[in-house]
Design a protein around this motif. Structure first.
Motif, PDB file in Angstrom:
ATOM      1  N   VAL A   1      -8.063  12.672 -37.933  1.00  0.00           N
ATOM      2  CA  VAL A   1      -7.883  14.048 -37.465  1.00  0.00           C
ATOM      3  C   VAL A   1      -8.900  14.999 -38.085  1.00  0.00           C
ATOM      4  O   VAL A   1      -9.200  16.052 -37.511  1.00  0.00           O
ATOM      5  CB  VAL A   1      -6.436  14.521 -37.756  1.00  0.00           C
ATOM      6  N   ILE A   2      -9.480  14.637 -39.229  1.00  0.00           N
ATOM      7  CA  ILE A   2     -10.483  15.514 -39.849  1.00  0.00           C
ATOM      8  C   ILE A   2     -11.909  15.106 -39.506  1.00  0.00           C
ATOM      9  O   ILE A   2     -12.858  15.764 -39.961  1.00  0.00           O
ATOM     10  CB  ILE A   2     -10.325  15.575 -41.380  1.00  0.00           C
ATOM     11  N   ASP A   3     -12.094  14.070 -38.731  1.00  0.00           N
ATOM     12  CA  ASP A   3     -13.446  13.618 -38.397  1.00  0.00           C
ATOM     13  C   ASP A   3     -14.249  14.764 -37.776  1.00  0.00           C
ATOM     14  O   ASP A   3     -13.797  15.431 -36.834  1.00  0.00           O
ATOM     15  CB  ASP A   3     -13.398  12.448 -37.416  1.00  0.00           C
ATOM     16  N   GLY A   4     -15.431  15.002 -38.323  1.00  0.00           N
ATOM     17  CA  GLY A   4     -16.306  16.037 -37.805  1.00  0.00           C
ATOM     18  C   GLY A   4     -16.016  17.429 -38.326  1.00  0.00           C
ATOM     19  O   GLY A   4     -16.717  18.378 -37.962  1.00  0.00           O
ATOM     20  N   ILE A   5     -14.987  17.575 -39.170  1.00  0.00           N
ATOM     21  CA  ILE A   5     -14.637  18.882 -39.735  1.00  0.00           C
ATOM     22  C   ILE A   5     -14.923  18.849 -41.232  1.00  0.00           C
ATOM     23  O   ILE A   5     -14.384  17.989 -41.936  1.00  0.00           O
ATOM     24  CB  ILE A   5     -13.147  19.208 -39.496  1.00  0.00           C
ATOM     25  N   PRO A   6     -15.754  19.730 -41.759  1.00  0.00           N
ATOM     26  CA  PRO A   6     -15.976  19.745 -43.212  1.00  0.00           C
ATOM     27  C   PRO A   6     -14.642  19.954 -43.936  1.00  0.00           C
ATOM     28  O   PRO A   6     -13.887  20.873 -43.606  1.00  0.00           O
ATOM     29  CB  PRO A   6     -16.910  20.949 -43.416  1.00  0.00           C
TER      30      PRO A   6
END
Length: 217
Positions: free
Chosen positions: A159-164
């Motif tokens: 779910v956090i992929d691509g989000i710093p």
């Protein structure tokens, strides 16, 4: 010159609003109060927020924060001891916690609030059930018997992929360290700040860690 990001603070399972973040006197900040909203309703409330904020979330507040992240499009996520138990199912410490809480909630549902508190109090707050303090602690027990549980919401580490993302833990509890390690494997930065147990946001160094993370966004 870098423009300062707006900040959104999402509380955990206890205090709400600004009182949940007493060490963050932040003129740029907006402090959420969810009241008794379900996790699903919390997600819906977050999904319509303006994009581009630096989003802070503590404990169970990490659940709606990550579930709403795609829609919120935050500049970054600061997850403080996030209670993302769904991503760590099968780990011994996680399953022990879920087992005890589930059994305790069964006691509460059956009308045995004392039995519930006798199981939950040592797990969450330390120290055994004390009959002499029962009248004082009963309102707290009643609240925790009704509070949202942080598992069963379908959260996946992707779910956090691509989000710093910055994950901050206190180094005191295996459950949160396991969760942090799994998020780190997906690209999050993990920093341990000992000294305040479940509230590393109250450690003085927290502001410097966040500033370094924000400077790279």
């Amino acid at each position: 010159m870098q423009t300062a990001l707006s900040r959104l603070y999402i509380h955990g399972g206890g205090r709400q609003g600004a009182s949940a973040w007493p060490s963050q006197a932040d003129a740029r900040g907006e402090f959420v109060s969810f009241g008794t909203a379900t996790i699903a309703d919390q997600v819906r409330l977050l999904q319509v927020r303006p994009a581009g904020a630096l989003v802070f979330a503590h404990s169970i507040g990490g659940v709606p924060a990550v579930l709403a992240a795609r829609a919120m499009r935050p500049a970054g996520l600061v997850l403080v001891e996030p209670a993302l138990y769904d991503i760590a199912r099968g780990h011994r410490s996680i399953e022990r916690h879920i087992g005890i809480v589930s059994e305790a909630r069964d006691q509460a549902d059956a009308g045995n609030l004392r039995g519930f508190w006798a199981m939950l109090r040592p797990l969450m707050f330390g120290g055994p059930f004390d009959e002499a303090r029962w009248s004082e602690e009963r309102p707290l027990a009643e609240r925790w018997a009704e509070t949202n549980l942080p598992w069963g919401h379908g959260v996946r580490e992707s779910v956090i992929d691509g989000i710093p993302a910055l994950v901050v833990t206190g180094g005191w509890n295996d459950e949160y360290e396991v969760i942090a390690e799994l998020l780190e494997a997906r690209g999050a930065r993990h920093v341990v700040l000992p000294g305040a147990q479940h509230r590393p946001q109250d450690v003085e160094e927290f502001a410097n860690v966040v500033a370094a993370f924000e400077a790279e966004l």
